[in-house]
Motif scaffolding. Structure first.
Motif, PDB file in Angstrom:
ATOM      1  N   MET A  13       0.833  -1.178   0.000  1.00 14.12           N
ATOM      2  CA  MET A  13       0.000   0.000   0.000  1.00 14.12           C
ATOM      3  C   MET A  13       0.885   1.252   0.000  1.00 14.12           C
ATOM      4  SD  MET A  13      -3.273   0.718   2.294  1.00 14.12           S
ATOM      5  CE  MET A  13      -3.000   1.890   3.570  1.00 14.12           C
ATOM      6  N   ALA A  14       0.520   2.220  -0.786  1.00  9.67           N
ATOM      7  CA  ALA A  14       1.300   3.448  -0.908  1.00  9.67           C
ATOM      8  C   ALA A  14       1.074   4.347   0.301  1.00  9.67           C
ATOM      9  CB  ALA A  14       0.903   4.180  -2.186  1.00  9.67           C
ATOM     10  N   ALA A  15       2.146   5.000   0.730  1.00  3.54           N
ATOM     11  CA  ALA A  15       2.035   5.974   1.818  1.00  3.54           C
ATOM     12  C   ALA A  15       1.343   7.226   1.282  1.00  3.54           C
ATOM     13  CB  ALA A  15       3.423   6.317   2.352  1.00  3.54           C
ATOM     14  N   ASP A  16       0.515   7.829   2.089  1.00  6.88           N
ATOM     15  CA  ASP A  16      -0.167   9.059   1.709  1.00  6.88           C
ATOM     16  C   ASP A  16       0.812  10.216   1.878  1.00  6.88           C
ATOM     17  OD1 ASP A  16      -2.240  10.734   0.929  1.00  6.88           O
ATOM     18  OD2 ASP A  16      -2.988  10.967   2.978  1.00  6.88           O
ATOM     19  N   GLN A  17       1.373  10.675   0.768  1.00  7.60           N
ATOM     20  CA  GLN A  17       2.416  11.701   0.810  1.00  7.60           C
ATOM     21  C   GLN A  17       1.800  13.101   0.844  1.00  7.60           C
ATOM     22  OE1 GLN A  17       5.376  11.006   1.474  1.00  7.60           O
ATOM     23  NE2 GLN A  17       5.707   8.916   0.773  1.00  7.60           N
ATOM     24  N   PRO A  18       2.505  14.059   1.441  1.00  4.62           N
ATOM     25  CA  PRO A  18       1.980  15.421   1.544  1.00  4.62           C
ATOM     26  C   PRO A  18       1.898  16.156   0.201  1.00  4.62           C
ATOM     27  CG  PRO A  18       4.209  15.316   2.392  1.00  4.62           C
ATOM     28  CD  PRO A  18       3.796  13.906   2.110  1.00  4.62           C
ATOM     29  N   ILE A  19       2.722  15.731  -0.739  1.00  7.12           N
ATOM     30  CA  ILE A  19       2.722  16.309  -2.087  1.00  7.12           C
ATOM     31  C   ILE A  19       2.809  15.150  -3.065  1.00  7.12           C
ATOM     32  CG2 ILE A  19       4.020  17.736  -3.728  1.00  7.12           C
ATOM     33  CD1 ILE A  19       5.059  19.365  -1.366  1.00  7.12           C
ATOM     34  N   PRO A  20       1.943  15.116  -4.076  1.00  2.00           N
ATOM     35  CA  PRO A  20       2.058  14.021  -5.058  1.00  2.00           C
ATOM     36  C   PRO A  20       3.369  14.139  -5.828  1.00  2.00           C
ATOM     37  CG  PRO A  20       0.422  15.632  -5.772  1.00  2.00           C
ATOM     38  CD  PRO A  20       0.871  16.047  -4.399  1.00  2.00           C
ATOM     39  N   TYR A  21       3.999  12.999  -6.047  1.00  2.00           N
ATOM     40  CA  TYR A  21       5.279  12.981  -6.748  1.00  2.00           C
ATOM     41  C   TYR A  21       5.311  11.754  -7.648  1.00  2.00           C
ATOM     42  CZ  TYR A  21      10.224  12.877  -7.772  1.00  2.00           C
ATOM     43  OH  TYR A  21      11.417  12.860  -8.437  1.00  2.00           O
ATOM     44  N   SER A  22       5.640  11.944  -8.900  1.00  2.00           N
ATOM     45  CA  SER A  22       5.742  10.849  -9.852  1.00  2.00           C
ATOM     46  C   SER A  22       7.211  10.556 -10.153  1.00  2.00           C
ATOM     47  CB  SER A  22       5.023  11.186 -11.157  1.00  2.00           C
ATOM     48  OG  SER A  22       5.341  10.231 -12.152  1.00  2.00           O
ATOM     49  N   HIS A  23       7.693   9.424  -9.644  1.00  2.00           N
ATOM     50  CA  HIS A  23       9.051   9.004 -10.000  1.00  2.00           C
ATOM     51  C   HIS A  23       9.124   8.755 -11.500  1.00  2.00           C
ATOM     52  CE1 HIS A  23       9.708   8.477  -5.691  1.00  2.00           C
ATOM     53  NE2 HIS A  23      10.991   8.529  -5.979  1.00  2.00           N
ATOM     54  N   LYS A  24       8.072   8.182 -12.058  1.00  2.00           N
ATOM     55  CA  LYS A  24       8.031   7.853 -13.486  1.00  2.00           C
ATOM     56  C   LYS A  24       8.318   9.097 -14.343  1.00  2.00           C
ATOM     57  CE  LYS A  24       4.921   5.778 -16.895  1.00  2.00           C
ATOM     58  NZ  LYS A  24       3.618   5.112 -17.058  1.00  2.00           N
ATOM     59  N   LYS A  25       7.638  10.192 -14.058  1.00  2.00           N
ATOM     60  CA  LYS A  25       7.825  11.416 -14.849  1.00  2.00           C
ATOM     61  C   LYS A  25       9.227  11.992 -14.666  1.00  2.00           C
ATOM     62  CE  LYS A  25       2.998  12.763 -14.825  1.00  2.00           C
ATOM     63  NZ  LYS A  25       1.989  13.626 -14.192  1.00  2.00           N
ATOM     64  N   HIS A  26       9.717  11.984 -13.439  1.00  2.00           N
ATOM     65  CA  HIS A  26      11.023  12.589 -13.174  1.00  2.00           C
ATOM     66  C   HIS A  26      12.168  11.746 -13.736  1.00  2.00           C
ATOM     67  CE1 HIS A  26       8.503  15.006 -10.514  1.00  2.00           C
ATOM     68  NE2 HIS A  26       9.464  15.922 -10.571  1.00  2.00           N
ATOM     69  N   VAL A  27      12.057  10.424 -13.660  1.00  2.00           N
ATOM     70  CA  VAL A  27      13.083   9.549 -14.238  1.00  2.00           C
ATOM     71  C   VAL A  27      13.082   9.691 -15.762  1.00  2.00           C
ATOM     72  CG1 VAL A  27      13.789   7.144 -14.571  1.00  2.00           C
ATOM     73  CG2 VAL A  27      13.120   7.930 -12.300  1.00  2.00           C
ATOM     74  N   ALA A  28      11.892   9.836 -16.347  1.00  5.95           N
ATOM     75  CA  ALA A  28      11.789  10.003 -17.807  1.00  5.95           C
ATOM     76  C   ALA A  28      12.502  11.272 -18.278  1.00  5.95           C
ATOM     77  CB  ALA A  28      10.323  10.035 -18.229  1.00  5.95           C
ATOM     78  N   MET A  29      12.645  12.248 -17.385  1.00  7.90           N
ATOM     79  CA  MET A  29      13.344  13.494 -17.736  1.00  7.90           C
ATOM     80  C   MET A  29      14.850  13.385 -17.514  1.00  7.90           C
ATOM     81  SD  MET A  29      10.712  16.455 -16.497  1.00  7.90           S
ATOM     82  CE  MET A  29      10.493  15.823 -14.852  1.00  7.90           C
ATOM     83  N   GLY A  30      15.315  12.196 -17.101  1.00  6.96           N
ATOM     84  CA  GLY A  30      16.747  11.976 -16.951  1.00  6.96           C
ATOM     85  C   GLY A  30      17.272  12.065 -15.528  1.00  6.96           C
ATOM     86  N   LEU A  31      16.409  12.293 -14.557  1.00  7.24           N
ATOM     87  CA  LEU A  31      16.890  12.341 -13.173  1.00  7.24           C
ATOM     88  C   LEU A  31      17.272  10.939 -12.714  1.00  7.24           C
ATOM     89  CD1 LEU A  31      14.331  14.789 -11.537  1.00  7.24           C
ATOM     90  CD2 LEU A  31      16.605  15.287 -12.419  1.00  7.24           C
ATOM     91  N   GLU A  32      18.329  10.857 -11.924  1.00  7.76           N
ATOM     92  CA  GLU A  32      18.790   9.572 -11.401  1.00  7.76           C
ATOM     93  C   GLU A  32      18.586   9.531  -9.893  1.00  7.76           C
ATOM     94  OE1 GLU A  32      22.697   8.601 -12.740  1.00  7.76           O
ATOM     95  OE2 GLU A  32      22.221   9.055 -14.819  1.00  7.76           O
ATOM     96  N   CYS A  33      18.469   8.337  -9.357  1.00  6.71           N
ATOM     97  CA  CYS A  33      18.207   8.152  -7.922  1.00  6.71           C
ATOM     98  C   CYS A  33      19.136   8.991  -7.052  1.00  6.71           C
ATOM     99  CB  CYS A  33      18.337   6.685  -7.529  1.00  6.71           C
ATOM    100  SG  CYS A  33      17.261   5.554  -8.433  1.00  6.71           S
ATOM    101  N   ALA A  34      20.440   8.816  -7.242  1.00  6.58           N
ATOM    102  CA  ALA A  34      21.429   9.472  -6.386  1.00  6.58           C
ATOM    103  C   ALA A  34      21.458  10.987  -6.575  1.00  6.58           C
ATOM    104  CB  ALA A  34      22.812   8.882  -6.629  1.00  6.58           C
ATOM    105  N   GLY A  35      20.880  11.484  -7.638  1.00  7.10           N
ATOM    106  CA  GLY A  35      20.817  12.928  -7.834  1.00  7.10           C
ATOM    107  C   GLY A  35      19.888  13.605  -6.846  1.00  7.10           C
ATOM    108  N   CYS A  36      18.875  12.901  -6.414  1.00  9.45           N
ATOM    109  CA  CYS A  36      17.927  13.443  -5.436  1.00  9.45           C
ATOM    110  C   CYS A  36      18.120  12.822  -4.057  1.00  9.45           C
ATOM    111  CB  CYS A  36      16.490  13.186  -5.889  1.00  9.45           C
ATOM    112  SG  CYS A  36      16.038  14.083  -7.387  1.00  9.45           S
ATOM    113  N   HIS A  37      18.411  11.532  -4.034  1.00 12.17           N
ATOM    114  CA  HIS A  37      18.533  10.804  -2.774  1.00 12.17           C
ATOM    115  C   HIS A  37      20.008  10.577  -2.444  1.00 12.17           C
ATOM    116  CE1 HIS A  37      14.231  10.105  -2.771  1.00 12.17           C
ATOM    117  NE2 HIS A  37      14.313   9.714  -4.027  1.00 12.17           N
ATOM    118  N   THR A  38      20.609  11.574  -1.794  1.00 12.99           N
ATOM    119  CA  THR A  38      22.013  11.454  -1.415  1.00 12.99           C
ATOM    120  C   THR A  38      22.149  10.503  -0.231  1.00 12.99           C
ATOM    121  OG1 THR A  38      21.899  13.352   0.057  1.00 12.99           O
ATOM    122  CG2 THR A  38      22.520  13.788  -2.242  1.00 12.99           C
ATOM    123  N   MET A  39      23.351  10.071   0.024  1.00 15.20           N
ATOM    124  CA  MET A  39      23.619   9.139   1.123  1.00 15.20           C
ATOM    125  C   MET A  39      24.793   9.659   1.940  1.00 15.20           C
ATOM    126  SD  MET A  39      23.116   5.618  -0.992  1.00 15.20           S
ATOM    127  CE  MET A  39      23.408   6.237  -2.645  1.00 15.20           C
TER     128      MET A  39
END
Length: 138
Positions: free
Chosen positions: A1-27
């Motif tokens: 079940m998906a978590a109810d997020q405060p702002i809708p966010y589409s990974h699909k749309k953002h990845v399609a624009m060339g964004l990569e995981c580590a570009g947003c999710h640093t470690m």
């Protein structure tokens, strides 16, 4: 079940624009958690892209107030388990734990995170299953 997020966010749309995981999710540090991106990072595009959207207006408000969006984590390990995204992403792809993010509008928990599942994955990747690798000795 998906978590109810405060702002809708589409990974699909953002990845399609060339964004990569580590570009947003640093470690940072030991990489125990993959972080959420700073709101300023999102606003690099969203000052002009979809800026009239109610969701982007809310994002903009968080950015202006310098407050983090209260995203809800999809995975949460017990405190007694140590896990490093940084170590795991050296030999595996993000999709192994998070599924085919590029095809998903909303992320859900893809894999169980119980001890058997972790140990089976370690076996598959010929990684150690020594207890104190993931658990702090008492």
């Amino acid at each position: 079940m998906a978590a109810d997020q405060p702002i809708p966010y589409s990974h699909k749309k953002h990845v399609a624009m060339g964004l990569e995981c580590a570009g947003c999710h640093t470690m940072p540090g030991k990489g125990e958690a993959a972080t959420f991106p700073p709101e300023a990072t999102c606003m690099q595009c969203h000052t002009s892209v979809k800026k009239e959207s109610p969701a982007i207006k809310l994002l903009s408000q968080f950015a202006e107030e310098k407050k983090p969006v209260p995203w809800k984590r999809v995975y949460k390990l017990p405190e007694y388990v140590w896990f490093s995204h940084k170590i795991h992403t050296k030999n595996t792809k993000c999709a192994q734990g998070h599924g085919d993010v590029a095809s998903k509008e909303v992320l859900v928990k893809e894999k169980p995170i119980d001890m058997n599942s972790c140990m089976n994955c370690h076996d598959e990747h010929k990684a150690s299953n020594e207890c104190n690798l993931c658990h702090n000795p008492a």
